[in-house]
Design a protein around this motif. Sequence first.
Motif, short mmCIF file in Angstrom:
data_model
loop_
_atom_site.label_atom_id
_atom_site.label_comp_id
_atom_site.label_asym_id
_atom_site.label_seq_id
_atom_site.Cartn_x
_atom_site.Cartn_y
_atom_site.Cartn_z
N PHE A 441 1.94 -34.99 -9.83
CA PHE A 441 1.69 -33.49 -9.29
C PHE A 441 2.05 -32.35 -10.59
N GLY A 442 3.16 -32.26 -11.17
CA GLY A 442 3.36 -31.93 -12.52
C GLY A 442 4.18 -30.68 -11.95
N ALA A 443 4.47 -29.45 -12.45
CA ALA A 443 5.00 -28.38 -12.01
C ALA A 443 5.02 -28.53 -10.28
N PRO A 444 4.33 -28.51 -9.70
CA PRO A 444 4.48 -28.61 -8.52
C PRO A 444 5.01 -29.37 -7.84
N GLY A 445 5.33 -30.78 -8.28
CA GLY A 445 5.77 -32.19 -7.71
C GLY A 445 7.13 -31.47 -7.64
N LEU A 446 7.56 -30.90 -8.38
CA LEU A 446 9.20 -30.46 -8.75
C LEU A 446 9.49 -29.47 -7.35
N VAL A 447 8.77 -28.61 -6.99
CA VAL A 447 9.22 -27.50 -6.00
C VAL A 447 8.69 -28.27 -4.65
N LEU A 448 7.96 -29.76 -4.72
CA LEU A 448 7.90 -31.06 -3.32
C LEU A 448 9.47 -31.96 -3.47
N ALA A 449 9.65 -31.64 -4.08
CA ALA A 449 11.32 -32.42 -4.74
C ALA A 449 12.42 -31.35 -3.61
N THR A 450 11.88 -31.34 -3.95
CA THR A 450 12.79 -29.38 -3.04
C THR A 450 12.68 -29.39 -1.50
N VAL A 451 11.24 -29.00 -1.37
CA VAL A 451 10.58 -29.39 0.40
C VAL A 451 11.04 -30.97 0.79
N GLY A 452 10.73 -31.99 0.17
CA GLY A 452 11.76 -32.86 0.95
C GLY A 452 13.05 -33.12 0.89
N VAL A 453 13.01 -32.69 0.17
CA VAL A 453 14.69 -32.49 0.32
C VAL A 453 15.17 -32.11 1.13
N ASN A 454 14.92 -30.63 1.70
CA ASN A 454 14.67 -29.95 2.92
C ASN A 454 14.64 -30.80 4.25
N ILE A 455 13.20 -31.81 4.44
CA ILE A 455 12.80 -32.20 5.22
C ILE A 455 14.26 -33.52 6.02
N VAL A 456 14.16 -34.22 4.54
CA VAL A 456 15.91 -34.64 4.87
C VAL A 456 16.50 -34.39 5.60
N SER A 457 17.16 -32.89 5.04
CA SER A 457 18.99 -32.42 5.16
C SER A 457 18.51 -32.08 7.08
N MET A 458 17.16 -31.37 6.95
CA MET A 458 17.11 -31.54 8.41
C MET A 458 17.43 -32.24 9.47
N GLY A 459 16.37 -33.55 8.98
CA GLY A 459 16.29 -34.56 10.02
C GLY A 459 18.19 -35.31 10.02
N ALA A 460 18.40 -34.96 9.34
CA ALA A 460 20.30 -35.28 9.35
C ALA A 460 21.05 -34.64 9.55
#
Length: 558
Positions: A441-460
């Motif tokens: 995704f280019g630059a938006p992919g870097l932000v989506l990576a943070t979104v993924g981290v937050n999803i995993v954090s919330m689930g954990a």
Amino acid sequence: MTDSKKPTRSLAGIAGIVAIATIISKVVGLLRQQAIAAAFGAGVVAGAYNFAYIIPGFLLILLGGINGPFHSAIVSAVSKRKREEIAPIVESITTLVVGLLLLVTIGLVIFADPLMHLVAPGLFATAEQAAARGVTPAGYQNLVLTRELAIQQFKIMAPMAMLAGLIGIGFGTLNAADIYWLPSISPLLSSVTVLIGLGGLAWMLGAQITSPEYAVIGAAVLAWSTVAGALLQWLVQLPVQWKEGLGGFRPRFDFRRPEVQDVLKIMGPATFSSGMLQINVWTSMFFASFLPNAEAAVSAMGYAGLLAMTPLGILSNMILVPLMPVFSRLSDPENWAELKQWIRQGLMMTAIAMLPLSALMVVLALPIVRIVYERYAFDLEASYLTASILIAYSVGMFFYLGRDVLVRVFYGLGDGDTPFRISVVNIFLNALLCFLLINLFGAPGLVLATVGVNIVSMGAMLWILNRRLHGLPLREWMTPIAGLIAASAIAGLTAWGTLQGLESLWGTSGLLILLAQLCIAGAAGLIVYIGLALQLRLPEVNQFGDRIRQKLGRGRSQ
């Protein structure tokens, strides 16, 4: 402070002061970003500034921010002491911190080149390496210029390391003395100095401010005005500190004093823990430096990030501030049944606020960016890039704030270790996701990576709380959240359809036309969401509706 001359303010009064000051600061901060966008667009000057600001900005947020480790440590120590004891403590800590951070500042200047290589290695690519990743010859020249400007700006902004410590100490000292307005409003001074600097540059250069041949001058003005803002943030605190008898900038070397040692014991671990959050920012910039249009990508990330974080920051204060004392009060096992209800309420309120905001910002990202930024050097191409990144930010709003709600639950339970350990794991997860998603995704992919981290954090965190609190009704909670997701999706589609219809009728040119389209489309989506959310008959939605009706009723009666 045990013998303060001022009466202690109510919690509501303090929250009101901080909220108003925060909103004013964020508005002025937005004006600052608009000015930078107008002057430099998403070009080399703005890109270099974003790379150069990573370390100085990291230190300013970490050490000088409200609720940062220096602020928290000073408040914790000073608020317990008699007034006559305060000045020696503050001045001893200030002397020690200035000495250490002065060495850090000198090191930043001396090692500016290798530090920038560490922050943004992609800028240091050879012509052959750049060509291999798709950079054109002209793009490579921009890459080289971005690198040179970033090193120049980094050296100029290095003193912010020392200023950050002084600002944080001053914030904590003033808050302990029941002075909240100045610390809360002072961040806007940094924005004001940048506005003044850019205004002076525009006055001298006129339309030539956007010309590439003046990039070195523009970069220097931007960096020096940023340093001036940090200096002003510290200087405005000194007269108040002196007047209140809270110490000043007088050297004092009483480092073995027990009170000073108490502050240092808090500062060290708190600084390390808080720094974990900022490492993810550096990780995103690290990978962004390898993009073919690195200077444009990091500029757009900064512009989009401010648009996403401004409403999120305001709403998060409204949701999180009242919850923390409640979570702490219900930390004993006999209160866990009620604690679970408050966790539910925190998550529901987060969903009610964030899900529709996410949906509307996703479909209205382009007109939002065009209205806020598109003028002078910030062209339509920059708007499309920034809008794509804003969409990525918007997707993750619920998870960002939901994670923060759960972090407060752990803090209320007296457990700061679990969120910290999750943050450490997330550093590696974020790097992995950045590596994978930037190619897709280019630059938006870097932000989506943070979104993924937050999803995993919330689930954990939910999984750990489910075990620790002997079960959470997660399935029961998911049903209303699913309903809110559906309502938000329909609201987003409504706003998108309305926008498309208005664009076909009125076109997409002109600020007033864009503003009218945004307001009408946003209002249509919001009305649909409110109607659908009320049909879910959630207690939190009904409470919100009752408060709105009560306020409207008072307004009519007055």
